[in-house]
Design a protein around this motif. Structure first.
Motif, PDB file in Angstrom:
ATOM      1  N   LEU A  12       0.827  -1.205   0.000  1.00 10.91           N
ATOM      2  CA  LEU A  12       0.000   0.000   0.000  1.00 10.91           C
ATOM      3  C   LEU A  12       0.860   1.253   0.000  1.00 10.91           C
ATOM      4  CD1 LEU A  12      -2.766   1.365   0.195  1.00 10.91           C
ATOM      5  CD2 LEU A  12      -2.633   1.115   2.682  1.00 10.91           C
ATOM      6  N   MET A  13       1.948   1.249   0.788  1.00  8.32           N
ATOM      7  CA  MET A  13       2.858   2.392   0.827  1.00  8.32           C
ATOM      8  C   MET A  13       3.482   2.632  -0.538  1.00  8.32           C
ATOM      9  SD  MET A  13       4.519   1.584   4.546  1.00  8.32           S
ATOM     10  CE  MET A  13       6.113   1.927   3.882  1.00  8.32           C
ATOM     11  N   LEU A  14       3.860   1.550  -1.217  1.00 10.70           N
ATOM     12  CA  LEU A  14       4.481   1.682  -2.540  1.00 10.70           C
ATOM     13  C   LEU A  14       3.515   2.308  -3.538  1.00 10.70           C
ATOM     14  CD1 LEU A  14       6.818   1.158  -4.452  1.00 10.70           C
ATOM     15  CD2 LEU A  14       5.935  -1.150  -4.808  1.00 10.70           C
ATOM     16  N   LEU A  15       2.248   1.874  -3.521  1.00 13.60           N
ATOM     17  CA  LEU A  15       1.259   2.443  -4.428  1.00 13.60           C
ATOM     18  C   LEU A  15       1.046   3.923  -4.146  1.00 13.60           C
ATOM     19  CD1 LEU A  15      -1.391  -0.436  -4.471  1.00 13.60           C
ATOM     20  CD2 LEU A  15       0.281   0.122  -6.244  1.00 13.60           C
ATOM     21  N   LEU A  16       1.015   4.281  -2.861  1.00 14.86           N
ATOM     22  CA  LEU A  16       0.866   5.691  -2.507  1.00 14.86           C
ATOM     23  C   LEU A  16       2.050   6.512  -2.993  1.00 14.86           C
ATOM     24  CD1 LEU A  16      -0.588   5.413   1.118  1.00 14.86           C
ATOM     25  CD2 LEU A  16      -1.788   6.167  -0.941  1.00 14.86           C
ATOM     26  N   LEU A  17       3.260   5.952  -2.877  1.00 12.95           N
ATOM     27  CA  LEU A  17       4.455   6.676  -3.302  1.00 12.95           C
ATOM     28  C   LEU A  17       4.444   6.915  -4.802  1.00 12.95           C
ATOM     29  CD1 LEU A  17       7.164   4.902  -1.137  1.00 12.95           C
ATOM     30  CD2 LEU A  17       6.548   7.309  -1.051  1.00 12.95           C
ATOM     31  N   VAL A  18       4.105   5.880  -5.571  1.00 11.75           N
ATOM     32  CA  VAL A  18       4.088   6.030  -7.028  1.00 11.75           C
ATOM     33  C   VAL A  18       3.087   7.088  -7.444  1.00 11.75           C
ATOM     34  CG1 VAL A  18       3.571   4.855  -9.185  1.00 11.75           C
ATOM     35  CG2 VAL A  18       4.888   3.679  -7.430  1.00 11.75           C
ATOM     36  N   SER A  19       1.894   7.069  -6.828  1.00 11.25           N
ATOM     37  CA  SER A  19       0.885   8.070  -7.167  1.00 11.25           C
ATOM     38  C   SER A  19       1.318   9.469  -6.733  1.00 11.25           C
ATOM     39  CB  SER A  19      -0.454   7.708  -6.512  1.00 11.25           C
ATOM     40  OG  SER A  19      -0.332   7.705  -5.101  1.00 11.25           O
ATOM     41  N   THR A  20       2.033   9.555  -5.599  1.00 16.64           N
ATOM     42  CA  THR A  20       2.510  10.852  -5.114  1.00 16.64           C
ATOM     43  C   THR A  20       3.513  11.458  -6.068  1.00 16.64           C
ATOM     44  OG1 THR A  20       2.158  10.221  -2.823  1.00 16.64           O
ATOM     45  CG2 THR A  20       3.670  12.055  -3.239  1.00 16.64           C
ATOM     46  N   PHE A  21       4.518  10.667  -6.480  1.00 19.53           N
ATOM     47  CA  PHE A  21       5.560  11.212  -7.334  1.00 19.53           C
ATOM     48  C   PHE A  21       5.059  11.458  -8.749  1.00 19.53           C
ATOM     49  CE2 PHE A  21       8.148   9.278  -4.000  1.00 19.53           C
ATOM     50  CZ  PHE A  21       8.885  10.391  -3.659  1.00 19.53           C
ATOM     51  N   ALA A  22       3.984  10.795  -9.130  1.00 17.68           N
ATOM     52  CA  ALA A  22       3.415  11.054 -10.447  1.00 17.68           C
ATOM     53  C   ALA A  22       2.831  12.454 -10.526  1.00 17.68           C
ATOM     54  CB  ALA A  22       2.334  10.036 -10.764  1.00 17.68           C
ATOM     55  N   THR A  23       2.491  13.047  -9.374  1.00 21.21           N
ATOM     56  CA  THR A  23       1.905  14.379  -9.380  1.00 21.21           C
ATOM     57  C   THR A  23       2.881  15.451  -8.925  1.00 21.21           C
ATOM     58  OG1 THR A  23       1.056  14.018  -7.150  1.00 21.21           O
ATOM     59  CG2 THR A  23      -0.395  13.442  -8.967  1.00 21.21           C
ATOM     60  N   VAL A  24       3.869  15.081  -8.088  1.00 19.45           N
ATOM     61  CA  VAL A  24       4.779  16.090  -7.533  1.00 19.45           C
ATOM     62  C   VAL A  24       5.654  16.715  -8.600  1.00 19.45           C
ATOM     63  CG1 VAL A  24       6.822  16.341  -6.082  1.00 19.45           C
ATOM     64  CG2 VAL A  24       4.796  15.233  -5.189  1.00 19.45           C
ATOM     65  N   VAL A  25       6.030  15.931  -9.620  1.00 11.52           N
ATOM     66  CA  VAL A  25       7.052  16.384 -10.538  1.00 11.52           C
ATOM     67  C   VAL A  25       6.520  17.273 -11.649  1.00 11.52           C
ATOM     68  CG1 VAL A  25       8.461  14.363 -10.099  1.00 11.52           C
ATOM     69  CG2 VAL A  25       6.781  14.291 -11.926  1.00 11.52           C
ATOM     70  N   ARG A  26       5.239  17.602 -11.652  1.00 11.02           N
ATOM     71  CA  ARG A  26       4.707  18.464 -12.690  1.00 11.02           C
ATOM     72  C   ARG A  26       5.179  19.890 -12.498  1.00 11.02           C
ATOM     73  NH1 ARG A  26       3.407  15.605 -16.732  1.00 11.02           N
ATOM     74  NH2 ARG A  26       1.962  17.184 -17.450  1.00 11.02           N
ATOM     75  N   SER A  27       5.236  20.639 -13.596  1.00 12.55           N
ATOM     76  CA  SER A  27       5.682  22.018 -13.530  1.00 12.55           C
ATOM     77  C   SER A  27       4.477  22.951 -13.403  1.00 12.55           C
ATOM     78  CB  SER A  27       6.472  22.362 -14.782  1.00 12.55           C
ATOM     79  OG  SER A  27       5.611  22.318 -15.901  1.00 12.55           O
ATOM     80  N   ASP A  28       4.762  24.271 -13.412  1.00 15.09           N
ATOM     81  CA  ASP A  28       3.671  25.234 -13.351  1.00 15.09           C
ATOM     82  C   ASP A  28       2.791  25.136 -14.594  1.00 15.09           C
ATOM     83  OD1 ASP A  28       5.248  27.972 -11.545  1.00 15.09           O
ATOM     84  OD2 ASP A  28       4.295  26.127 -10.898  1.00 15.09           O
ATOM     85  N   ALA A  29       3.431  25.154 -15.750  1.00 16.06           N
ATOM     86  CA  ALA A  29       2.690  24.964 -17.001  1.00 16.06           C
ATOM     87  C   ALA A  29       2.447  23.471 -17.152  1.00 16.06           C
ATOM     88  CB  ALA A  29       3.478  25.529 -18.170  1.00 16.06           C
ATOM     89  N   SER A  30       1.386  23.004 -16.550  1.00 14.53           N
ATOM     90  CA  SER A  30       1.217  21.564 -16.339  1.00 14.53           C
ATOM     91  C   SER A  30       1.090  20.786 -17.632  1.00 14.53           C
ATOM     92  CB  SER A  30      -0.005  21.306 -15.458  1.00 14.53           C
ATOM     93  OG  SER A  30      -1.152  21.894 -16.047  1.00 14.53           O
ATOM     94  N   ASP A  31       0.497  21.374 -18.673  1.00 15.28           N
ATOM     95  CA  ASP A  31       0.341  20.613 -19.908  1.00 15.28           C
ATOM     96  C   ASP A  31       1.476  20.867 -20.897  1.00 15.28           C
ATOM     97  OD1 ASP A  31      -0.244  23.199 -20.524  1.00 15.28           O
ATOM     98  OD2 ASP A  31      -2.196  22.784 -21.447  1.00 15.28           O
ATOM     99  N   HIS A  32       2.339  21.861 -20.634  1.00 18.86           N
ATOM    100  CA  HIS A  32       3.492  22.180 -21.489  1.00 18.86           C
ATOM    101  C   HIS A  32       3.070  22.471 -22.929  1.00 18.86           C
ATOM    102  CE1 HIS A  32       6.435  20.976 -18.399  1.00 18.86           C
ATOM    103  NE2 HIS A  32       5.615  19.975 -18.136  1.00 18.86           N
ATOM    104  N   ARG A  33       1.898  22.995 -23.130  1.00 24.49           N
ATOM    105  CA  ARG A  33       1.428  23.347 -24.470  1.00 24.49           C
ATOM    106  C   ARG A  33       1.251  24.862 -24.542  1.00 24.49           C
ATOM    107  NH1 ARG A  33      -0.227  18.944 -27.458  1.00 24.49           N
ATOM    108  NH2 ARG A  33      -0.536  17.003 -26.292  1.00 24.49           N
ATOM    109  N   TYR A  34       1.724  25.444 -25.653  1.00 25.02           N
ATOM    110  CA  TYR A  34       1.694  26.893 -25.787  1.00 25.02           C
ATOM    111  C   TYR A  34       1.251  27.285 -27.185  1.00 25.02           C
ATOM    112  CZ  TYR A  34       4.777  26.304 -21.746  1.00 25.02           C
ATOM    113  OH  TYR A  34       5.315  25.925 -20.550  1.00 25.02           O
ATOM    114  N   LYS A  35       0.703  28.482 -27.261  1.00 24.51           N
ATOM    115  CA  LYS A  35       0.391  29.089 -28.542  1.00 24.51           C
ATOM    116  C   LYS A  35       1.433  30.152 -28.851  1.00 24.51           C
ATOM    117  CE  LYS A  35      -4.592  28.390 -27.916  1.00 24.51           C
ATOM    118  NZ  LYS A  35      -5.925  29.058 -27.810  1.00 24.51           N
ATOM    119  N   SER A  36       1.465  30.589 -30.086  1.00 24.03           N
ATOM    120  CA  SER A  36       2.434  31.600 -30.485  1.00 24.03           C
ATOM    121  C   SER A  36       2.309  32.846 -29.619  1.00 24.03           C
ATOM    122  CB  SER A  36       2.215  31.961 -31.960  1.00 24.03           C
ATOM    123  OG  SER A  36       3.122  32.953 -32.363  1.00 24.03           O
TER     124      SER A  36
END
Length: 595
Positions: A12-36
C-alpha cells in the motif's frame, strides 16, 4: 498474520508513493502546451563554483539585472533540499518569438560589484536556469592567462550577451541551449566601475523530436558505448568475485562441514567420554545472547528499515520516476519513504529485543529512533550552520525545517511506536536448536588476525572490490555534474553486494566458531557492515585524487554527509551479514545432536 499484514502495508505504501511522485514532478505549465507569443516560464535558479556542487548561491546574489518584481516559484520539499531556489528572470522567451540583441538592462557596476563578479569568474562560476522544466547552464565569464604564471597578471572578462536556441515540436518546447558570445565581453580586471549593456537573443528551431523524449539527451552521456563497456566490466568483475567466493564456500567450507558432521556422528556412536573440539564444543554457548542486546536489536531495526528504503528507491528508479533533472524527486522519496518505513524499524527492533528476553522495550524504541536519526540530525545542524554562514542555498529555510520536524513528529515517531508495540506483542521466542549453559566457556587465546579489526578488514574488502568501479560514477553524479541513469546496472551491483556480504560473513563466522569463539553475534554484524568503512575510505581517495573540490563548505558537506551515508550502509549491510550468519549457525547446529 502479523507478517502478512506488514507486507500488505508495504505494498500500500508503494502504491501511494508512485501516485505521489506522479503528481509532484509536474511544472507550473502543467500541460506544457503553448500558442504563439504565449509566455513560457523561465526561472533563474542558482550560481556557484563549477567544481563545488554543494556551494551554490541565489542567482541574484550576484548583481545581475533583475526584474522589477522578483517572484519566487513555489517549490516542493525535494527541490528545497536539493538547493533549488527558483525565481523569475528578466529574460522574456515567449513561444515562437525570435529576438535579436534584445536589451535586458543598462547597468552601471560599482567598484564593489566588479570585484564581486571578478571573484566569481576567477572561481569558474556557472549559472543554472529552468525553461519549461528544462535545465539551462552557462558560465559567467572567462579568464585569460596568456601563459602568465602570476595570477595578478590574469585578465578577467564578463560575458554580457546570452544567446538562446530553443527547439520546438508543434506546440511544445523540446530543447533549449544557451551560449555566450565570446566577442561580447566586459573587462573587469581592474577595481573600477564599468557600464554594461546586458543583452540576449532568441532563436526558435523546429524539430521532429517528440516531447516525451526531450529528457533523453541528458541521459545519453551515461549510456554511451564506452561508458556502458565500463559499467558491464564492473558487473563482470563483481560476478567473478561472487563466483570465486561461492566456489570457495562450496568446495572448502561445505567439505569441511561434511567432515565435521561425519566426525561428530562417529564420536557419538563410539563414546560419549571423548572430548569435543571445534564448533560443536561450544554448542552450549553459541546461542548465548550478546552483550548490549538493546543496542544490538536497535541496530538490526535501523538496518532493516534502511534495507527496505533502498528496495523502494530502486523500485521507483526502475519504473522511471527519477529521470534526469526531475528536481528533488530523489530527496522527496528519501524523506517520505524513510518516514513511512519507520514502523519496520520499530517492529524489527522490538520483536528481536523480545526474543532476546529484553524487558525495557521503551528504551529500546528510543534507541532505535535515535541510532541513525541522531547522528544525521547533529550532522545536519552543523552543516546547515555552515551553509547559513556562507549564505548558500544549501541552508534550509525555517519553514522547510518545520515541515521536516512535523514529518518526524507526526509520521516517523508514531509509526515507530506502533511498529514497536506490534513487535512487542508478537510474543515469539528465539529459535535456538541448542540449550544454552548457565555459565559461559572461556574463549581460548586466538592469534591477532582473528581479532575483530583484522576480521572486519577481510570482510569489507571483497564486497568493496565488487562495487568500487561503479562507485566512481555514483560519486561523479552525486558530487559532480554527471548524470546517472542506468539504474538496472546499479540494481544488479546492489544485489551482488548483498550476496558477497552475506557469503563472506558466513565464512568468517564459521572460522570463528571453529576456533571455539562463541561471541559471533556482534562480530558478524561488524564484519557485514565493514564495507561502509571501505566506502568512506574511498571518499578520501575520490576527494583528493579524482575531484577538484575545495573550500571549507564543500569539504564539510562532502565528508559530513558521506559519513552519514556510509554509516547507513554499515547498519544495512551489518544487518544483512548477521541475518545470513544467524541462518547458517542455526542450520549447522540443527544438523547435529548437541545434547
Amino acid at each position: 498474520m502479523v507478517f502478512v499484514g506488514k507486507w500488505n502495508l508495504v505494498v500500500l505504501m508503494l502504491l501511494l508513493l508512485v501516485s505521489t511522485f506522479a503528481t509532484v514532478v509536474r511544472s507550473d505549465a502543467s500541460d506544457h502546451r503553448y500558442k504563439s507569443k504565449d509566455p513560457v516560464p523561465l526561472y533563474a535558479n542558482k550560481v556557484g563554483p563549477f567544481q563545488n556542487p554543494s556551494e551554490t548561491y541565489r542567482f541574484f546574489d550576484l548583481p545581475f539585472c533583475s526584474p522589477a518584481q522578483v517572484k519566487e516559484k513555489k517549490e516542493a520539499l525535494g527541490e528545497v533540499l536539493n538547493g533549488d531556489r527558483l525565481v523569475s528572470s528578466p529574460y522574456k522567451l515567449d513561444f515562437l518569438v525570435d529576438k535579436d540583441s534584445e536589451l535586458v538592462c543598462k547597468k552601471q557596476l560599482t567598484k564593489e560589484e566588479v570585484a564581486q563578479f571578478r571573484k566569481a569568474v576567477a572561481k569558474d562560476y556557472y549559472f543554472q536556469m529552468y525553461y519549461d522544466d528544462l535545465p539551462v547552464w552557462g558560465f559567467l565569464g572567462k579568464v585569460e592567462k596568456e601563459g602568465k604564471s602570476d595570477p595578478s597578471e590574469y585578465k578577467y572578462y564578463l560575458f554580457k550577451h546570452l544567446h538562446f536556441e530553443i527547439s520546438y515540436n508543434k506546440d511544445r518546447v523540446v530543447e533549449i541551449n544557451a551560449r555566450t558570445d565570446s566577442n561580447a565581453l566586459v573587462d573587469i580586471t581592474e577595481d573600477k566601475g564599468v557600464d554594461v549593456d546586458f543583452m540576449y537573443s532568441v532563436k526558435w528551431i523546429e524539430t521532429n523530436i517528440p516531447f516525451e523524449k526531450r529528457m533523453e539527451k541528458y541521459s545519453q552521456t551515461s549510456s554511451l558505448p564506452h561508458h556502458l563497456e565500463i559499467h558491464w566490466f564492473s558487473i563482470i568483475n563483481s560476478c567473478v568475485t561472487v563466483l570465486l567466493l561461492t566456489g570457495f564456500l562450496s568446495t572448502i567450507l561445505m567439505r569441511v562441514l561434511k567432515n565435521d558432521f561425519v566426525k561428530y556422528a562417529n564420536d557419538e556412536e563410539t563414546t560419549d567420554d571423548q572430548e569435543e573440539t571445534g564448533w560443536k564444543y561450544i554448542h552450549g554457548d553459541v546461542f548465548r545472547y550478546p552483550k548490549y542486546k538493546s543496542l544490538f536489536a536497535a541496530a538490526l531495526g535501523c538496518g532493516s528499515q534502511l534495507f527496505i528504503l533502498m528496495v523502494f528507491i530502486f523500485i521507483l528508479a526502475l519504473v522511471g520516476v527519477f529521470y534526469p533533472y526531475n528536481r528533488g524527486a530523489l530527496f522527496t522519496a528519501l524523506v517520505v519513504i524513510y518516514a513511512l518505513t519507520s514502523g519496520i524499524a520499530g517492529y524489527t527492533a522490538a520483536s528481536f529485543y523480545g526474543q532476546l528476553e529484553g524487558t525495557n522495550w521503551v528504551r529500546n524504541l528510543l534507541l532505535t529512533g535515535a541510532l541513525f536519526c541522531g547522528p544525521l540530525f547533529l550532522t545536519f545542524c552543523f552543516l546547515n550552520t555552515v551553509a547559513i554562514a556562507y549564505s548558500a542555498t544549501a541552508a534550509l529555510p525555517f519553514g522547510t525545517i518545520v515541515v521536516i520536524f512535523l514529518i518526524w513528529a507526526l509520521v516517523t515517531s508514531p509509526l515507530l511506536v506502533l511498529g514497536g508495540i506490534a513487535g512487542k506483542n508478537s510474543q515469539t521466542e528465539f529459535q535456538a536448536p541448542c540449550r544454552t549453559t548457565k555459565y559461559p566457556r572461556e574463549i581460548p587465546p586466538l592469534p591477532w588476525y582473528r581479532s575483530t579489526l583484522p576480521q572486519m578488514a577481510m570482510a569489507g574488502f571483497l564486497p568493496f572490490s565488487a562495487i568500487y568501479i561503479e562507485l566512481y560514477y555514483i560519486f561523479a553524479s552525486v558530487w559532480g555534474h554527471r548524470i546517472y541513469t542506468i539504474y538496472s546496472i546499479l540494481f544488479i551491483v546492489f544485489i551482488i553486494l548483498l550476496i558477497v556480504t552475506a557469503f563472506i560473513t558466513v565464512a568468517l563466522t564459521y572460522f570463528e566458531l571453529a576456533a571455539e569463539d562463541h561471541e559471533w553475534w556482534w562480530r558478524s554484524f561488524l564484519c557485514g557492515g565493514s564495507t561502509g568503512l571501505f566506502i568512506y575510505g574511498y571518499c578520501l581517495y575520490y576527494y583528493y585524487a579524482r575531484s577538484d573540490m575545495s573550500g571549507f563548505m564543500q569539504t564539510s558537506f562532502f565528508f559530513g554527509y558521506m559519513a552519514c551515508i556510509c554509516y547507513g550502509f554499515f547498519l544495512m549491510l551489518g544487518t544483512v551479514g548477521f541475518r545470513a550468519a544467524l541462518f547458517f549457525v542455526r542450520h549447522i547446529y540443527r544438523s547435529i545432536k548437541c545434547e
